[in-house]
Design a protein around this motif. Structure first.
Motif, PDB file in Angstrom:
ATOM      1  N   THR A 154       0.934  -1.267   0.099  1.00  0.00           N
ATOM      2  CA  THR A 154       0.112   0.170  -0.030  1.00  0.00           C
ATOM      3  C   THR A 154       0.818   1.058   0.060  1.00  0.00           C
ATOM      4  O   THR A 154       0.403   2.346  -0.354  1.00  0.00           O
ATOM      5  N   LEU A 155       2.080   1.077   0.241  1.00  0.00           N
ATOM      6  CA  LEU A 155       3.248   2.303   0.278  1.00  0.00           C
ATOM      7  C   LEU A 155       3.000   2.993  -1.110  1.00  0.00           C
ATOM      8  O   LEU A 155       3.300   2.194  -2.384  1.00  0.00           O
ATOM      9  N   SER A 156       2.698   4.480  -1.124  1.00  0.00           N
ATOM     10  CA  SER A 156       2.578   5.017  -2.329  1.00  0.00           C
ATOM     11  C   SER A 156       3.766   5.984  -2.282  1.00  0.00           C
ATOM     12  O   SER A 156       4.091   6.800  -1.380  1.00  0.00           O
ATOM     13  N   TYR A 157       4.240   5.909  -3.530  1.00  0.00           N
ATOM     14  CA  TYR A 157       5.522   7.166  -3.983  1.00  0.00           C
ATOM     15  C   TYR A 157       5.773   7.112  -5.256  1.00  0.00           C
ATOM     16  O   TYR A 157       4.555   6.475  -6.033  1.00  0.00           O
ATOM     17  N   ARG A 158       6.470   8.219  -5.804  1.00  0.00           N
ATOM     18  CA  ARG A 158       6.768   8.644  -7.347  1.00  0.00           C
ATOM     19  C   ARG A 158       7.977   8.047  -7.797  1.00  0.00           C
ATOM     20  O   ARG A 158       8.937   8.381  -7.167  1.00  0.00           O
ATOM     21  N   PHE A 159       8.169   7.655  -8.851  1.00  0.00           N
ATOM     22  CA  PHE A 159       9.316   7.572  -9.696  1.00  0.00           C
ATOM     23  C   PHE A 159       9.059   7.382 -10.959  1.00  0.00           C
ATOM     24  O   PHE A 159       8.060   6.741 -11.569  1.00  0.00           O
TER      25      PHE A 159
ATOM     26  N   GLY B 212      17.741  10.254 -12.629  1.00  0.00           N
ATOM     27  CA  GLY B 212      18.123  11.688 -12.643  1.00  0.00           C
ATOM     28  C   GLY B 212      17.390  12.472 -13.636  1.00  0.00           C
ATOM     29  O   GLY B 212      18.225  13.681 -13.852  1.00  0.00           O
ATOM     30  N   MET B 213      16.862  12.184 -14.244  1.00  0.00           N
ATOM     31  CA  MET B 213      16.161  12.852 -15.565  1.00  0.00           C
ATOM     32  C   MET B 213      14.840  13.623 -15.496  1.00  0.00           C
ATOM     33  O   MET B 213      14.491  14.402 -16.133  1.00  0.00           O
ATOM     34  N   CYS B 214      13.867  12.760 -14.344  1.00  0.00           N
ATOM     35  CA  CYS B 214      12.486  13.370 -14.371  1.00  0.00           C
ATOM     36  C   CYS B 214      12.259  13.971 -13.010  1.00  0.00           C
ATOM     37  O   CYS B 214      11.277  14.845 -12.995  1.00  0.00           O
ATOM     38  N   GLY B 215      13.030  13.791 -11.996  1.00  0.00           N
ATOM     39  CA  GLY B 215      12.741  14.322 -10.644  1.00  0.00           C
ATOM     40  C   GLY B 215      11.662  14.091  -9.948  1.00  0.00           C
ATOM     41  O   GLY B 215      11.387  14.500  -9.060  1.00  0.00           O
ATOM     42  N   SER B 216      10.850  12.997 -10.337  1.00  0.00           N
ATOM     43  CA  SER B 216       9.736  12.729  -9.747  1.00  0.00           C
ATOM     44  C   SER B 216       9.914  11.808  -8.486  1.00  0.00           C
ATOM     45  O   SER B 216       8.835  11.873  -7.546  1.00  0.00           O
TER      46      SER B 216
ATOM     47  N   TRP C 125      16.813  13.709  -4.656  1.00  0.00           N
ATOM     48  CA  TRP C 125      16.404  12.621  -5.572  1.00  0.00           C
ATOM     49  C   TRP C 125      16.732  11.464  -5.111  1.00  0.00           C
ATOM     50  O   TRP C 125      17.907  11.157  -4.922  1.00  0.00           O
ATOM     51  N   THR C 126      15.701  10.413  -4.966  1.00  0.00           N
ATOM     52  CA  THR C 126      16.266   9.291  -4.206  1.00  0.00           C
ATOM     53  C   THR C 126      16.742   8.555  -5.068  1.00  0.00           C
ATOM     54  O   THR C 126      17.612   7.433  -4.699  1.00  0.00           O
ATOM     55  N   CYS C 127      16.374   8.374  -6.663  1.00  0.00           N
ATOM     56  CA  CYS C 127      17.170   7.773  -7.518  1.00  0.00           C
ATOM     57  C   CYS C 127      18.810   7.617  -7.601  1.00  0.00           C
ATOM     58  O   CYS C 127      19.483   6.983  -8.057  1.00  0.00           O
ATOM     59  N   ARG C 128      19.093   9.054  -7.120  1.00  0.00           N
ATOM     60  CA  ARG C 128      20.498   9.367  -7.524  1.00  0.00           C
ATOM     61  C   ARG C 128      21.297   9.306  -5.914  1.00  0.00           C
ATOM     62  O   ARG C 128      22.593   9.800  -5.958  1.00  0.00           O
TER      63      ARG C 128
END
Length: 240
Positions: free
Chosen positions: A47-52, A57-61, A72-75
């Motif tokens: 149920t954990l909601s988040y965006r990516f 490091g191209m979209c910033g979502s 940015w959590t992806c980077r």
């Protein structure tokens, strides 16, 4: 995979009354904060909601607060932010929380428009393409902020936004500065009027958090300083 586990705390949004949930997450080599969030969602809490989106490091979502810092959590490699083998992940501050780690970006983009952050063109399809001198000081100033991807990290880092919700914020004002220096843009007066209103550039206290935390190494604080100078010049010209 190593034997180590990471103690991850997720600070959820208002749908969970702002609660904290702790998870033990396996540690991997080259693991990012986004990897940690994804592992929790895929293996423990669906149920954990988040965006990516892009993960590169191209979209910033995927921007979130990591130990109180917008990133940015992806980077962001988890090994670089662990404090005593623990990490706390929360939604971006200064924006309403929709659910868990997801924020409502409407206010952020509304301010982009309020700052006249859209191109004001005057040419038609029949007109020749406008020539731009790439070495001019105006073009250099315009190019300096063109790589903004609207991730809202600077907006989340801004203490002025925290205490003044009318403040347009660093991303919107940097966009205004970019267009003000664009020789193809014909909205100079509109832009200056927009950025000198109640929530305009004069509200900036020049603390520099926007520049310090920008993942693309842009300099919104200098852009805002430029708007202050140009708006002051415009004011005195009109007063003559």
């Amino acid at each position: 995979m190593t034997e180590q586990t990471i103690k991850a705390t997720i600070e959820r949004g208002p749908n969970a009354q702002g609660s904290q949930t702790k998870f033990d997450v396996p540690a991997y080599d080259n693991q990012t904060v986004l990897d940690v969030v994804s592992w929790i969602q895929q293996n423990i809490d669906p149920t954990l909601s988040y965006r990516f989106a892009c993960r590169v490091g191209m979209c910033g979502s995927c921007a979130m607060m990591v130990n109180g810092v917008p990133r940015w959590t992806c980077r962001t490699h988890i090994s670089k932010v662990l404090v005593g083998n623990e990490v706390t992940i929360a939604p971006l501050r200064n924006l309403p929380v929709v659910k868990d780690l997801v924020v409502d970006m409407d206010a952020f983009f509304d301010k982009w428009i309020a700052a006249e952050g859209l191109h004001h063109g005057a040419l038609t399809r029949e007109d020749p393409i406008a020539k731009v001198d790439p070495t001019s000081s105006a073009r250099v100033a315009s190019d300096a902020g063109v790589e903004c991807i609207n991730c809202a990290v600077c907006y989340a880092a801004c203490d002025t936004v925290s205490v003044n919700q009318e403040y347009l914020g660093p991303a919107a004002l940097q966009r205004a500065w970019t267009l003000l220096n664009d020789t193809k843009d014909n909205g100079r007066e509109k832009i200056l009027d927009a950025v000198t209103g109640a929530g305009g550039c004069q509200n900036c206290h020049s603390m520099g958090s926007c520049t310090a935390y920008c993942p693309n190494e842009l300099d919104p604080m200098s852009a805002i300083a430029g708007l202050k100078r140009e708006s002051a010049k415009s004011f005195f010209r009109k007063g003559r």
